[in-house]
Enzyme design. Structure first.
Site, PDB file in Angstrom:
ATOM      1  N   PHE A   3      -4.732   5.106   4.929  1.00 25.94           N
ATOM      2  CA  PHE A   3      -3.999   3.812   4.495  1.00 25.94           C
ATOM      3  C   PHE A   3      -5.006   2.680   3.938  1.00 25.94           C
ATOM      4  O   PHE A   3      -4.788   1.647   3.855  1.00 25.94           O
ATOM      5  CB  PHE A   3      -3.102   3.155   5.092  1.00 25.94           C
ATOM      6  CG  PHE A   3      -1.892   4.243   5.542  1.00 25.94           C
ATOM      7  CD1 PHE A   3      -0.781   4.782   4.657  1.00 25.94           C
ATOM      8  CD2 PHE A   3      -1.832   4.283   6.841  1.00 25.94           C
ATOM      9  CE1 PHE A   3      -0.145   5.333   5.287  1.00 25.94           C
ATOM     10  CE2 PHE A   3      -0.910   5.251   7.391  1.00 25.94           C
ATOM     11  CZ  PHE A   3       0.190   5.701   6.816  1.00 25.94           C
ATOM     12  N   GLY A  23      -7.167   3.132   1.434  1.00 26.98           N
ATOM     13  CA  GLY A  23      -7.232   3.442  -0.151  1.00 26.98           C
ATOM     14  C   GLY A  23      -8.582   4.342  -0.610  1.00 26.98           C
ATOM     15  O   GLY A  23      -8.906   4.036  -1.616  1.00 26.98           O
ATOM     16  N   ASP A  72     -11.142  15.262  -2.382  1.00 27.07           N
ATOM     17  CA  ASP A  72     -10.374  14.439  -1.511  1.00 27.07           C
ATOM     18  C   ASP A  72     -10.090  15.035  -0.448  1.00 27.07           C
ATOM     19  O   ASP A  72      -9.984  16.083  -0.155  1.00 27.07           O
ATOM     20  CB  ASP A  72      -9.159  14.209  -2.552  1.00 27.07           C
ATOM     21  CG  ASP A  72      -8.294  13.043  -2.026  1.00 27.07           C
ATOM     22  OD1 ASP A  72      -8.816  11.924  -1.524  1.00 27.07           O
ATOM     23  OD2 ASP A  72      -6.978  12.894  -2.350  1.00 27.07           O
ATOM     24  N   GLU A  73      -9.862  14.289   0.607  1.00 26.68           N
ATOM     25  CA  GLU A  73      -9.388  14.711   2.078  1.00 26.68           C
ATOM     26  C   GLU A  73     -10.186  15.770   2.527  1.00 26.68           C
ATOM     27  O   GLU A  73      -9.642  16.629   3.110  1.00 26.68           O
ATOM     28  CB  GLU A  73      -7.751  15.091   1.896  1.00 26.68           C
ATOM     29  CG  GLU A  73      -6.760  14.175   1.220  1.00 26.68           C
ATOM     30  CD  GLU A  73      -6.353  13.080   2.359  1.00 26.68           C
ATOM     31  OE1 GLU A  73      -7.088  12.979   3.480  1.00 26.68           O
ATOM     32  OE2 GLU A  73      -5.228  12.831   1.907  1.00 26.68           O
ATOM     33  N   CYS A  79      -1.483  -6.840  13.848  1.00 27.34           N
ATOM     34  CA  CYS A  79      -1.848  -8.068  14.003  1.00 27.34           C
ATOM     35  C   CYS A  79      -2.244  -8.520  12.500  1.00 27.34           C
ATOM     36  O   CYS A  79      -2.568  -9.831  12.154  1.00 27.34           O
ATOM     37  CB  CYS A  79      -3.047  -8.433  14.815  1.00 27.34           C
ATOM     38  SG  CYS A  79      -4.813  -7.632  14.443  1.00 27.34           S
TER      39      CYS A  79
END
Ligand SMILES: [Zn+2]
Length: 194
Positions: free
Chosen positions: A17, A19, A90-91, A152
């Site tokens: 997450f 980006g 990617d990945e 947080c």
């Protein structure tokens, strides 16, 4: 002095997450605006959104060649990658032979290509993910992205695996990014395995 342009190996790293895929797409589109030929590869282990397109959590998409995460897929990257000026992967943590992927990325860069690799640098146990450390060490440029801590709101550099109730679980390595059972955490909120 000569004007020949050098190849380069770039890495986009960070937790889930953060980006990474969005950044990879942004960089590829930038090269396309400059008139470069580009190709994007992704391992087939992650086909939760679309077969041909890489789609991010936020909905950005880019055409991609889905290849096997084994030796055949790596062979295709090496062969087809030679035909483009810019190669996106990617990945990358999902390729089973990370050492071979590193060799291919390095050799494409040596040929004068821009190779941009996105990868998860840490597992949900907080440890280096497979061959990510070596890929990062061999890169000419590294972008380390952060997510937002689910607990947080500080910068998150870790990925925590959690159950339905948000309690930390420590099982086998993460396989598919984007499940509800993973969340970004900052260094303070990340819980290490006991
Ligand atoms: Zn936090």
């Amino acid at each position: 002095m000569h004007a020949k342009k050098c190849g380069r190996l770039e890495v986009i790293a960070g937790p889930m997450f953060s980006g990474k895929t969005t950044e990879l797409i942004r960089l590829l589109e930038r090269e396309e605006y400059a008139g470069k030929t580009t190709v994007m590869f992704k391992p087939e282990v992650d086909n939760r959104y679309h077969e041909r397109n890489v789609v991010t959590h936020k909905g950005a998409s880019h055409e991609a060649l889905v290849v096997s995460s084994g030796g055949r897929g790596l062979g295709q990257i090496e062969k087809l990658g030679k035909g483009f000026e810019v190669v996106g992967i990617d990945e990358a943590q999902f390729f089973r032979n990370g050492k071979e992927l590193i060799r291919i990325a390095d050799s494409l860069a040596d040929m004068g290509k821009t190779v941009i690799v996105s990868l998860l640098n840490r597992s949900h146990l907080g440890e280096p993910f497979g061959d990510a450390p070596e890929m990062i060490a061999r890169a000419d440029y590294v972008r380390m992205l952060t997510a937002v801590c689910r607990k947080c709101g500080n910068d998150a550099t870790f990925t925590q695996r959690v159950d339905q109730n948000g309690r930390e679980i420590f099982g086998k390595l993460v396989e598919v990014e984007g499940k509800d059972s993973y969340e970004p955490r900052c260094r303070d909120c990340f819980v290490k395995p006991r």
